[in-house]
Design an enzyme around this catalytic site. Structure first.
Site, short mmCIF file in Angstrom:
data_model
loop_
_atom_site.label_atom_id
_atom_site.label_comp_id
_atom_site.label_asym_id
_atom_site.label_seq_id
_atom_site.Cartn_x
_atom_site.Cartn_y
_atom_site.Cartn_z
N HIS A 11 -13.74 30.14 -5.49
CA HIS A 11 -13.52 30.15 -6.95
C HIS A 11 -14.51 31.10 -7.62
CE1 HIS A 11 -13.27 28.90 -11.12
NE2 HIS A 11 -12.05 28.47 -10.81
N GLU A 56 -6.93 34.58 -9.70
CA GLU A 56 -7.52 34.22 -10.99
C GLU A 56 -8.43 35.34 -11.46
OE1 GLU A 56 -7.89 29.66 -11.64
OE2 GLU A 56 -9.60 30.30 -10.45
#
Ligand code: 13P
Length: 240
Positions: free
Chosen positions: A88, A157
């Site tokens: 992430h 992302e």
């Protein structure tokens, strides 16, 4: 479709419990067949899931041992956790995890048979350099990562879209997801400022198999609304 809620460092154990009750009831009541995964903080991993998977936002790639402040496989096994988020942007850019550490984590949890939601994405300055720079940046985030791993879900992302209310254009999402589709058969999620107002449109794009939602997933009702939008897309597809 796959819809993931990433709570980050939000919600207490009690709040997570109340949230799960709402989402699980919604999923049963509406016969939802999409995969729903919630990533709560460590303190709320002790949920006995019914029809929604619980994943962990991070863990240290060892069975157990002297790693102060970390949790490892042994602690996850106690709660039956078999799904993990790796790579992430906040782990990479805020906590400072290197690609080497991320790849080691990936290998360890793949060996353990975990479902892995692996995240990639570029910062704004890279995006501004153009498509070639963007693609070469993302390529480096695949170093040491097995893109043919059977239980892989890949999430794109863009760093500049996370928590900012900004999203790439639909064309840009499709372009990048098209490139990712050429690299892996894994389901492809888009993440970064997904909310009720844009989730349906994003999930309908080519090569988008679901969404990874941060802030907007903190409202159980909003997250359920996004799940309803995914279910509606399935019905439309079946009718075509
Ligand atoms: P936001 O939805 O808050 O932009 O966060 C996205 C994200 O980082 C999910 O992992």
């Amino acid at each position: 479709m796959i819809l993931c809620a990433n709570f980050k460092a939000n919600k207490t154990r009690q709040e997570t419990r109340a949230y799960m009750a709402v989402v699980e009831s919604f999923v049963s009541a509406n016969d939802i067949s999409d995969t729903i995964i919630v990533f709560p903080p460590f303190t709320a991993l002790d949920h006995d899931p019914r029809n929604v998977l619980i994943g962990v936002q991070n863990a240290y790639p060892v069975q157990n041992g002297a790693y102060t402040g970390e949790i490892a496989l042994e602690q996850l096994e106690e709660f039956g956790i078999k799904t993990i988020l790796i790579g992430h942007s906040e782990r990479r850019h805020v906590i400072g995890e290197t690609q080497e550490q991320i790849a080691a984590k990936f290998r360890f949890f793949a060996d353990q048979g975990f479902a892995i939601v692996y995240c990639v994405g570029e910062p704004l300055e890279v995006r501004e350099e153009g498509d070639a720079a963007l693609l070469s940046y993302i390529e480096k985030q695949f170093e040491g990562i097995d893109l043919s791993y059977a239980d892989l879900i890949l999430a794109y992302e863009p760093v500049w879209a996370i928590g900012t209310g900004l999203t790439p254009s639909n064309r840009d999402i499709e372009l990048l997801h098209g490139v990712l589709r050429g690299k892996t058969h894994a389901p492809l999620l888009y993440g970064g400022s997904v909310k009720v107002e844009n989730a349906g449109e994003i999930m309908a794009l080519e090569n988008v198999d679901g969404v990874l939602v941060g802030s907007a997933s903190l409202s159980a009702n909003d997250f359920c609304e996004m799940i309803a939008q995914a279910a509606e897309l399935n019905t439309e597809e079946e009718n075509n």
